[in-house]
Every structure is written in structure tokens, then in C-alpha cells.
Design a protein around this motif. Sequence first.
Motif, PDB file in Angstrom:
ATOM      1  N   PHE A 218      13.281  40.696   3.361  1.00 58.47           N
ATOM      2  CA  PHE A 218      14.537  39.761   3.449  1.00 58.47           C
ATOM      3  C   PHE A 218      15.852  40.396   3.219  1.00 58.47           C
ATOM      4  CE2 PHE A 218      17.661  36.486   1.334  1.00 58.47           C
ATOM      5  CZ  PHE A 218      17.751  35.691   2.450  1.00 58.47           C
ATOM      6  N   ALA A 219      15.799  41.095   2.084  1.00 58.82           N
ATOM      7  CA  ALA A 219      17.192  41.794   1.926  1.00 58.82           C
ATOM      8  C   ALA A 219      17.355  42.973   2.996  1.00 58.82           C
ATOM      9  CB  ALA A 219      16.856  42.755   0.404  1.00 58.82           C
ATOM     10  N   ALA A 220      16.436  43.477   3.524  1.00 60.83           N
ATOM     11  CA  ALA A 220      16.911  44.598   4.617  1.00 60.83           C
ATOM     12  C   ALA A 220      17.328  43.856   5.839  1.00 60.83           C
ATOM     13  CB  ALA A 220      15.580  45.113   5.068  1.00 60.83           C
ATOM     14  N   LEU A 221      16.897  42.721   6.086  1.00 58.54           N
ATOM     15  CA  LEU A 221      17.459  41.869   7.262  1.00 58.54           C
ATOM     16  C   LEU A 221      18.695  41.248   7.150  1.00 58.54           C
ATOM     17  CD1 LEU A 221      13.995  40.500   8.527  1.00 58.54           C
ATOM     18  CD2 LEU A 221      15.382  42.059   9.618  1.00 58.54           C
ATOM     19  N   SER A 222      18.936  40.813   5.826  1.00 59.46           N
ATOM     20  CA  SER A 222      20.171  39.735   5.564  1.00 59.46           C
ATOM     21  C   SER A 222      21.259  40.746   4.934  1.00 59.46           C
ATOM     22  CB  SER A 222      19.530  38.725   4.684  1.00 59.46           C
ATOM     23  OG  SER A 222      18.688  38.068   5.360  1.00 59.46           O
ATOM     24  N   GLY A 223      21.260  41.964   4.427  1.00 61.30           N
ATOM     25  CA  GLY A 223      22.179  42.665   4.084  1.00 61.30           C
ATOM     26  C   GLY A 223      22.427  42.782   2.543  1.00 61.30           C
ATOM     27  N   PRO A 224      23.361  43.456   1.962  1.00 59.72           N
ATOM     28  CA  PRO A 224      23.463  43.708   0.659  1.00 59.72           C
ATOM     29  C   PRO A 224      24.207  42.473  -0.143  1.00 59.72           C
ATOM     30  CG  PRO A 224      25.019  45.108   1.687  1.00 59.72           C
ATOM     31  CD  PRO A 224      24.204  44.508   2.700  1.00 59.72           C
ATOM     32  N   GLY A 225      24.785  41.681   0.569  1.00 57.32           N
ATOM     33  CA  GLY A 225      25.332  40.506  -0.086  1.00 57.32           C
ATOM     34  C   GLY A 225      24.055  39.474  -0.479  1.00 57.32           C
ATOM     35  N   ALA A 226      24.101  38.225   0.375  1.00 57.03           N
ATOM     36  CA  ALA A 226      22.945  37.124   0.067  1.00 57.03           C
ATOM     37  C   ALA A 226      21.760  37.832   0.106  1.00 57.03           C
ATOM     38  CB  ALA A 226      23.339  36.106   0.916  1.00 57.03           C
TER      39      ALA A 226
END
Length: 261
Positions: free
Chosen positions: A153-161
Motif C-alpha cells: 500500500f505504501a509503495a502504491l500510495s506514496g510517502p504521505g498517506a
Amino acid sequence: MSPLPGTVPAIVRARLRAATTRRPPRLTPEEAEQRALVLRLLSLLLQYPDAELVAARPTVAAAVEALPPSPAATELAGFTAWFTAQEPEALEQHYVEMFDLRRKSSLYLTYYLHGDTRRRGMALLALAQSYRAAGWENGSGELPDHLPVVLEFAALSGPGAGEAPLRRHRRGLMLIHQALADAASPYRHLLAALLTLMPPVTEADLAAVAELAAEGPPDEDVGLEPYAGGLFAPPGTFVPPDRAAPTLVPPSPPTPSDGPR
């Protein structure tokens, strides 16, 4: 940056400066792509080493070798050097011993924050809802707090949310790393790589991890509710019905048009 006006109270000026210091620098598109690739490699390598993943070891090792130099890349290379040299049965046995049979190195993150309490079920539900709100479905068959799921999820959605769940469970991640290091497990390299991507450790973090290691997470003997139609149990007793199939390649770096699916 211009100095803050002298009329701003000293405590406010100090806290604003501290917040500015802690804020991570904005990533370039290339840096964001490499960060996402590191997270996806970590997600892949922290999955159960079944025959499919074992067969893909040369491809994964080549992707790690191609990463630009960084502390995370160094740790990943330390892991793949071991991972590619082991017999499949040894890999499977080591994985089960480290992650299924030891509470202090379980990959189910909400356990470290909430233990055997009702709050854990609520945290799992909130995490699943945050994935859906971002337009992403967890199709792995794992609980939403399983570290490979959180990393994907972090890889797909980026360093913010996208990375917010990782930051929220940072102390649990530190404890997992400590437990793996104490056991001299090569998987410690993967947790070390992940921790290099996170904000600097504070004294409060170190104290909280020491307390968690000594006393364990919160405990509650009654009232545990089922989650997603089935009972969940603390690490060491929960066994998913089926292992999720790993992603076989290190996925291609995202393009600017990529986003949560």
C-alpha cells in the motif's frame, strides 16, 4: 527561510522550527520511483518463500543490485546474498521460525500497538477502510496489518498517506528488527532497510521499544470480537488459511500516471 517575528511566543517559535526540521524533504520524481521500488521489494521479500518466490530469486537479486546506492539498498543486498544461497527447505523453515512462532517478530503490526484487546479489531477495520478509501483493495488473503500488505500500500500510495500506517507502527517495526537481530536472522536486513526510510529515532521511541520488549503489548482476556468473518489471534497462534501468492517480479517503477488502484 526568514526568521520568525519576534512577537511570536518563544515556545511557538521553537516548536515551529522543530516541525520544520523533522519534515522530510520533497522527493524528486526519480527519488519517489526508487523509494516505491524499495518498498515493493521489501513487500515481496517479506512474503513466505514458496516455490514461486524461490524460483524468482535471480530476478529479485538483479533488481536489488540495480538500485542506486543508499543505506536501504545496502541492507537489501545483504539480505539477497543470503537468500539466493539457501536451500528452499531451509528458507521455509527459517521463515516460519522467525515470523510464525515468535511473538516479538510477528509481521502483524497492530499486535504491537494493541495486543490482545478489542482495540486491535478496531485498528484492523480502520486500516482496511483506509485502503478502500484510497481506492486500493487488499487481495492477498492476509489481514490488513500484515507487513507485506502495508508495504505494498505504501509503495502504491506514496510517502504521505501511503506510508502513514508504517509511521504509526514504527515502534513495532523497531521491535521486530531488534528481535531479528537478536536471533541473528538475515531478515534483520529487510527491517533495517525499511527503518532507513523513516524519520530519525527519538529517545521516546527507544524508551517505548525497551518497555514493549520487556512487558509486551496490552493484554485483555475477554471480549475479543471476530474480524472479517473469522477469529483473529495474537502472533504465535494465528495461521492464515492459505499463503498469499507473492508478486514475482520486483514491479516496474511507477510512472507519474500510476496511482492507487
